[in-house]
Design an enzyme around this catalytic site. Structure first.
Site, short mmCIF file in Angstrom:
data_model
loop_
_atom_site.label_atom_id
_atom_site.label_comp_id
_atom_site.label_asym_id
_atom_site.label_seq_id
_atom_site.Cartn_x
_atom_site.Cartn_y
_atom_site.Cartn_z
N ASP A 96 0.72 -1.25 -0.03
CA ASP A 96 0.01 0.01 -0.08
C ASP A 96 0.75 1.21 -0.01
O ASP A 96 2.10 1.16 -0.04
CB ASP A 96 -0.75 -0.09 1.35
CG ASP A 96 -2.31 0.77 0.87
OD1 ASP A 96 -2.39 1.24 0.16
OD2 ASP A 96 -3.23 0.26 1.95
N ASP A 118 -10.27 3.61 -3.34
CA ASP A 118 -10.97 2.29 -2.82
C ASP A 118 -12.36 2.41 -3.51
O ASP A 118 -13.05 3.27 -3.84
CB ASP A 118 -10.96 2.23 -1.40
CG ASP A 118 -9.73 2.03 -0.78
OD1 ASP A 118 -8.65 2.15 -1.53
OD2 ASP A 118 -9.59 1.98 0.60
#
Ligand code: GLA
Length: 399
Positions: free
Chosen positions: A147, A202
């Site tokens: 990430d 997201d």
């Protein structure tokens, strides 16, 4: 002479020590990830039960392979800097968990972050890349999602290269999933670094819209589909655009779940389920395990589908497949039902990038309906269908 030896060594080491593991994702990776449904609430029982469910629900049989733990599995780093899993949540340790997952013929995935902390505030890999890669290899990890939180001052390409090299040096083949949300155009540089890269922020449990979280937003399925134009030319075997993990079974309508899955298949997207597969209903399971839709996703040409035209809110998508086949998907983007009438003979489909042309006035194709799972005539007749709101008609055409 000496300088040739040095140059030779440099060339050799560049080749041997710095590359990605080739060939691990010749078709889009398939699996499950904890984040979309469970967030930070992960533990070893959940992962074991999910691995069991992967087998008992038929997902493994349909091609799903990786069981991926997302954020918040971490405990602390020890005095030497090695990371340990949270002892309360993973008391048996990661090695035992990996052994169990492997015993079922599946792979175990884990999550870290290129920055100082993960998005959930756990220890990031910054400065510990080689140590972390070594530990993952020792545990038997098969997939790493990496990430991009807490990375102030870092350049994405360099940071991901460091982890790629660390994984390679550790010696255990790992699918490397870059998660920097498309901020720095990873499709332009990710091919030799990882096997897939996130293209957007997201996803949300929402078909059409935006969820505003203050400093960031998560996105509906349609928004994610529309967000990046023209990047399909960067995807192919072993390097995929990743429009995020799926939200099927997490609360959208059945039509929306079906459309979401169909579109991820059309986009040659990684198929990473994000629901509680231990307790899913039959309808959710039937969507996730539709083998004919999955065959479109897993087609070995690895061509990402594209939008052909918009017909009164129904968007036609096409994806050339092996053996001259073509997958087509009519996506009803509207909030109301639409009546589709599509005359194949008047609408050739041309894919300039893949250099494939489909002229239905010159050649007749048989049609297979991939959700009804039966044949649906041929391209000689006009296709007439009513498509419910946020649903699809997904077809495979063959000569
Ligand atoms: C980021 C990622 C998500 C998830 C969370 C975990 O938001 O994009 O997919 O991994 O972090 O904290």
């Amino acid at each position: 002479m000496k300088k040739y030896v040095v140059a030779g060594w440099l060339l050799f080491s560049a080749f041997v020590f710095s590359q990605k593991f080739e060939g691990l994702a010749l078709t889009p990776p398939m699996g499950w990830n904890s984040w979309n449904h469970f967030g930070c609430d992960v533990n070893e029982a959940l992962i074991r039960e999910t691995a069991d469910a992967m087998v008992s629900t038929g997902m493994k049989d349909a091609g799903y392979r990786y069981v991926n733990i997302d954020d918040c599995w971490h405990g602390k780093r020890d005095s030497l800097g090695f990371i340990h899993p949270d002892p309360d949540r993973f008391p048996s340790g990661m090695k035992a968990l990996a052994d169990y997952v492997h015993s079922l013929g599946l792979g175990l995935g884990i999550y870290s972050d290129a920055g100082w902390k993960t998005c959930g505030g756990r220890p990031g890999s910054r400065g510990h890349e080689y140590q972390d890669a070594m530990i993952y290899a020792k545990w038997g990890i098969d997939y790493l999602k990496y990430d991009w939180c807490y990375t102030d001052g870092l350049k994405a390409e360099g940071a991901y290269l460091t982890m790629r090299d660390a994984l390679y040096a550790a010696g255990r083949p790992v699918v490397f999933s870059l998660c920097e949300w498309g901020n720095d155009n990873p499709w332009e540089w990710g091919k030799n670094i990882g096997h897939l890269w996130r293209t957007t922020g997201d996803i949300a449990v929402l078909f059409d819209g935006e969820v505003n979280h203050g400093t960031w937003s998560s996105w509906g399925v349609l928004q994610i589909i529309d967000m990046r134009q023209g990047i399909r030319i960067h995807a192919g075997p072993d390097h995929w655009n990743d429009p995020d993990m799926m939200e099927i079974g997490n609360g959208m309508t059945l039509s929306e779940d079906r459309a979401h899955f169909s579109m991820w298949c059309m986009l040659a997207a990684p198929l990473i389920a994000g629901n509680d597969i231990r307790h899913m209903g039959r309808e959710t399971r039937d969507i996730l395990t539709n083998k004919e839709a999955i065959a479109v996703n897993q087609d070995s040409l690895g061509i990402q589908g594209f939008s052909v035209m918009l017909l009164d809110s129904v968007e036609l998508w096409a994806k050339p497949l092996m053996d001259g086949d073509l997958a087509v998907c009519f996506l009803n983007r509207a909030k109301t039902e639409k009546a589709l009438q599509f005359d194949w003979s008047k609408n050739p489909i041309m894919d300039e990038f893949a250099e494939k042309e489909f002229h239905f006035d010159k050649a007749v194709y048989r049609i297979r309906d991939l959700w009804k799972k039966k044949s649906a005539g041929s391209t000689k007749s006009v296709l007439k269908r009513k498509i419910p709101s946020h649903d699809v008609v997904m077809l495979r055409l063959s000569r």
